[in-house]
Design a protein around this motif. Structure first.
Motif, PDB file in Angstrom:
ATOM      1  N   ASP A  98       0.964  -1.474   0.187  1.00  0.00           N
ATOM      2  CA  ASP A  98       0.227  -0.075  -0.077  1.00  0.00           C
ATOM      3  C   ASP A  98       1.189   1.812   0.132  1.00  0.00           C
ATOM      4  OD1 ASP A  98       0.711   0.722   2.656  1.00  0.00           O
ATOM      5  OD2 ASP A  98      -0.289  -1.390   3.319  1.00  0.00           O
ATOM      6  N   PRO A  99       0.147   2.951   0.038  1.00  0.00           N
ATOM      7  CA  PRO A  99       1.378   3.496  -0.375  1.00  0.00           C
ATOM      8  C   PRO A  99       2.640   4.204   0.891  1.00  0.00           C
ATOM      9  CG  PRO A  99      -1.342   4.239  -0.998  1.00  0.00           C
ATOM     10  CD  PRO A  99      -1.616   3.060  -0.397  1.00  0.00           C
ATOM     11  N   ALA A 100       1.855   3.702   2.179  1.00  0.00           N
ATOM     12  CA  ALA A 100       2.852   3.481   3.460  1.00  0.00           C
ATOM     13  C   ALA A 100       4.105   2.673   3.252  1.00  0.00           C
ATOM     14  CB  ALA A 100       2.285   3.852   4.813  1.00  0.00           C
ATOM     15  N   ASN A 103       6.492   3.675   0.444  1.00  0.00           N
ATOM     16  CA  ASN A 103       7.352   4.601   0.647  1.00  0.00           C
ATOM     17  C   ASN A 103       8.425   4.537   1.531  1.00  0.00           C
ATOM     18  OD1 ASN A 103       5.672   7.418  -0.321  1.00  0.00           O
ATOM     19  ND2 ASN A 103       4.421   7.541   1.086  1.00  0.00           N
ATOM     20  N   ARG A 180      -2.133  -8.901   0.134  1.00  0.00           N
ATOM     21  CA  ARG A 180      -1.121  -7.745  -1.160  1.00  0.00           C
ATOM     22  C   ARG A 180      -0.140  -8.168  -2.567  1.00  0.00           C
ATOM     23  NH1 ARG A 180      -4.975  -4.460  -1.544  1.00  0.00           N
ATOM     24  NH2 ARG A 180      -6.387  -4.095  -0.108  1.00  0.00           N
TER      25      ARG A 180
ATOM     26  N   VAL B  49      -0.009   5.469  10.790  1.00  0.00           N
ATOM     27  CA  VAL B  49       0.966   5.908   9.398  1.00  0.00           C
ATOM     28  C   VAL B  49       1.242   8.001  10.259  1.00  0.00           C
ATOM     29  CG1 VAL B  49      -0.445   7.287   7.189  1.00  0.00           C
ATOM     30  CG2 VAL B  49      -0.242   4.882   7.930  1.00  0.00           C
ATOM     31  N   GLU B  55       6.108  11.793   4.035  1.00  0.00           N
ATOM     32  CA  GLU B  55       5.743  10.930   2.837  1.00  0.00           C
ATOM     33  C   GLU B  55       5.203   9.843   4.052  1.00  0.00           C
ATOM     34  OE1 GLU B  55       9.301   8.934   1.579  1.00  0.00           O
ATOM     35  OE2 GLU B  55       8.018   9.771  -0.823  1.00  0.00           O
ATOM     36  N   ALA B  56       4.156   9.706   4.057  1.00  0.00           N
ATOM     37  CA  ALA B  56       2.902   8.867   4.742  1.00  0.00           C
ATOM     38  C   ALA B  56       4.499   7.670   5.274  1.00  0.00           C
ATOM     39  CB  ALA B  56       1.939   8.121   4.324  1.00  0.00           C
ATOM     40  N   VAL B  57       4.204   6.790   6.210  1.00  0.00           N
ATOM     41  CA  VAL B  57       4.123   5.806   6.451  1.00  0.00           C
ATOM     42  C   VAL B  57       3.814   5.121   8.254  1.00  0.00           C
ATOM     43  CG1 VAL B  57       7.209   6.267   6.031  1.00  0.00           C
ATOM     44  CG2 VAL B  57       6.589   6.447   8.170  1.00  0.00           C
ATOM     45  N   LYS B 128      -8.407   3.510  -3.385  1.00  0.00           N
ATOM     46  CA  LYS B 128      -6.614   2.865  -3.714  1.00  0.00           C
ATOM     47  C   LYS B 128      -5.872   3.245  -2.448  1.00  0.00           C
ATOM     48  CE  LYS B 128      -3.870   1.633  -7.647  1.00  0.00           C
ATOM     49  NZ  LYS B 128      -3.418   0.870  -6.478  1.00  0.00           N
ATOM     50  N   TYR B 129      -6.238   4.159  -2.501  1.00  0.00           N
ATOM     51  CA  TYR B 129      -4.600   5.194  -1.745  1.00  0.00           C
ATOM     52  C   TYR B 129      -4.644   4.601  -0.268  1.00  0.00           C
ATOM     53  CZ  TYR B 129      -0.960   8.256  -0.460  1.00  0.00           C
ATOM     54  OH  TYR B 129      -0.155   8.658   0.473  1.00  0.00           O
ATOM     55  N   GLU B 131      -6.100   1.904   0.852  1.00  0.00           N
ATOM     56  CA  GLU B 131      -5.500  -0.097   1.098  1.00  0.00           C
ATOM     57  C   GLU B 131      -5.071  -0.408   1.940  1.00  0.00           C
ATOM     58  OE1 GLU B 131      -4.331  -0.709  -3.101  1.00  0.00           O
ATOM     59  OE2 GLU B 131      -5.611  -1.309  -3.863  1.00  0.00           O
ATOM     60  N   GLY B 132      -4.099   0.493   2.551  1.00  0.00           N
ATOM     61  CA  GLY B 132      -3.569   0.125   4.010  1.00  0.00           C
ATOM     62  C   GLY B 132      -3.625   0.255   4.721  1.00  0.00           C
TER      63      GLY B 132
END
Lengths: 263, 161
Positions: A98-100, A103, A180, B49, B55-57, B128-129, B131-132
């Motif tokens: 996923d995006p995080a 990154n 995923r 998060v 940046e997102a982590v 979609k973004y 998803e996590g």
């Protein structure tokens, strides 16, 4: 998680020196290793962070047109920076986790781990890429040696990966929706001198090339050219997410979709 | 123990941590910034998060020492300088984008990262973004609606759930 000594070198040479110590382990983006350490499935005495080494990061185009990606480059950066150079590779990188996670996770970390369901091994094997380490270059065909096993020696660090750019390519991933990861993923690349088909997620042996499909597609590059081909279910992973037979079937389906996407 | 220093929500902070101290633990236990939630501790749910250098982590999947010298942003830094809710937080309130609220800090931080790179996302892009980011109340519809509203888009055609 058991405690460890944390080191964050700023050069490859210092990282190699730090990894020479007993029970030392390299840390890429940590998106697999940190959860693994939390479960105490790994307990290194020393953790050597590679993310603080500038020369391991970034994307550049070589004189021969190939794309060199630094091992500590994140999935998000690859997705962004190779989008116009190698769209299938960018697409693959942009759909990991996923995006995080994208990154933080890195291409070098993914390859060194060689999870049997990871996406990057399919791109590297399917592209016939070159894995560059601190001491040598390893062809993709020699690099992957079975589930969670690679040609890397103890303490050897991946520094970059060089991808030749094919005429056309596609990555087709059948998502395991909870993790995923790929339930089955097929990376197909068509070069002037032939087609390469690499399959991840399916085999007990980890990522593999489907030689019969490559031969059939070299004769005739159409999805129908694969209709009579089957991979042997005996060698497939069977688990609660999908049986051996189901994965074997998916290999055919995803490969045909990849061919269709390249036409 | 090793000293770690970073900037959190604009303030320079430091502390002594072990190698294994997670960024989420440093924020919560050392700095008492308990707005960052730890839901699954396996890097799947996204409640933890935060932003590291923009940046997102997932802060439960990063060591505090990896953030040495970094700019970290948490939910506590999201409000406007006068303490009022920022546009994303306000949209979550206006559109009932939360039920139990546990996933909300991660949702807001992910939404902020999304809107920075894509100021007017479609509904599909938002889903979609995210998803996590898991919401165990399954209140996704109103979360998506809130993020669309925060991006300045008309959500009046989206039915309330």
């Amino acid at each position: 998680m058991y405690n460890f000594e944390f080191k964050s070198p700023s050069t490859i040479a210092d990282a190699v020196a730090a990894l020479a110590g007993e029970d030392a382990q390299a840390l890429g983006g940590g998106q697999t290793l940190i959860p693994t350490m939390k479960q105490r499935l790994a307990a290194p005495a020393t953790l050597v962070r590679l993310g603080g080494i500038p020369e391991l990061k970034g994307v550049c185009v070589e004189d021969d047109g190939s794309i060199a990606i630094g091992a500590a480059t994140t999935h998000a950066t690859v997705a962004r920076e190779v989008a116009d150079k190698y769209p299938a590779l960018a697409d693959l990188a942009g759909h990991i986790g996923d995006p995080a996670v994208r990154n933080r996770g890195t291409i070098g970390g993914s390859l060194a781990n060689n999870d049997p369901a990871a996406c990057y091994p399919a791109a590297v094997l399917g592209s016939g890429a070159m894995v560059v380490t601190n001491s040598r270059q390893i062809a993709a065909d020699d690099f992957f040696q079975g589930m969670f096993t690679t040609a890397l020696d103890e303490g050897e660090i991946i520094t970059s990966v060089r991808f030749p750019v094919p005429q056309a390519a596609s990555y087709q991933k059948f998502l395991q929706p909870a993790s995923r990861f790929a339930l089955v993923g097929v990376f197909l690349a068509r070069f002037a001198d032939g087609v390469r088909v690499a399959v991840t997620g399916a085999s007990e042996e980890g990522v593999f090339r489907w030689a019969e499909a490559e031969q059939a597609l070299n004769k005739e590059f159409r999805p129908d050219a694969l209709m009579d081909l089957r991979v042997n279910p005996m060698n497939m992973i069977g688990d609660l997410h999908g049986s051996k037979e189901y994965r074997a079937h998916l290999v055919g389906v995803m490969t045909r979709r990849a061919v269709q996407a390249c036409i | 123990m090793t000293q770690v220093s970073m900037t959190v929500n604009g303030k320079t902070v430091s502390g002594d941590v072990e190698g294994r101290t997670l960024l989420s633990s440093f924020l919560r236990d050392h700095l008492s910034l308990t707005g960052t939630h730890v839901g699954c501790d396996t890097a799947q749910c996204g409640a933890c998060v935060v932003h590291v250098n923009g940046e997102a982590v997932k802060s439960c999947n990063m060591l505090a020492l990896e953030a040495d010298g970094a700019e970290v942003g948490t939910i506590e830094g999201q409000a406007n300088p006068d303490g009022s809710l920022n546009v994303i937080q306000q949209a979550f309130q206006d559109h009932h984008g939360l039920q139990c609220g546990f996933c909300t800090p991660g949702m807001v931080m992910s939404a902020a990262a999304l809107l920075k790179e894509n100021p007017r996302p479609t509904e599909a892009e938002i889903r979609k973004y995210l998803e996590g980011n898991l919401c165990r109340c399954t209140g996704y519809h109103n979360i998506v609606k809130a993020i669309m509203a925060a991006s300045g888009q008309d959500v009046s055609h989206i039915a309330a759930e």
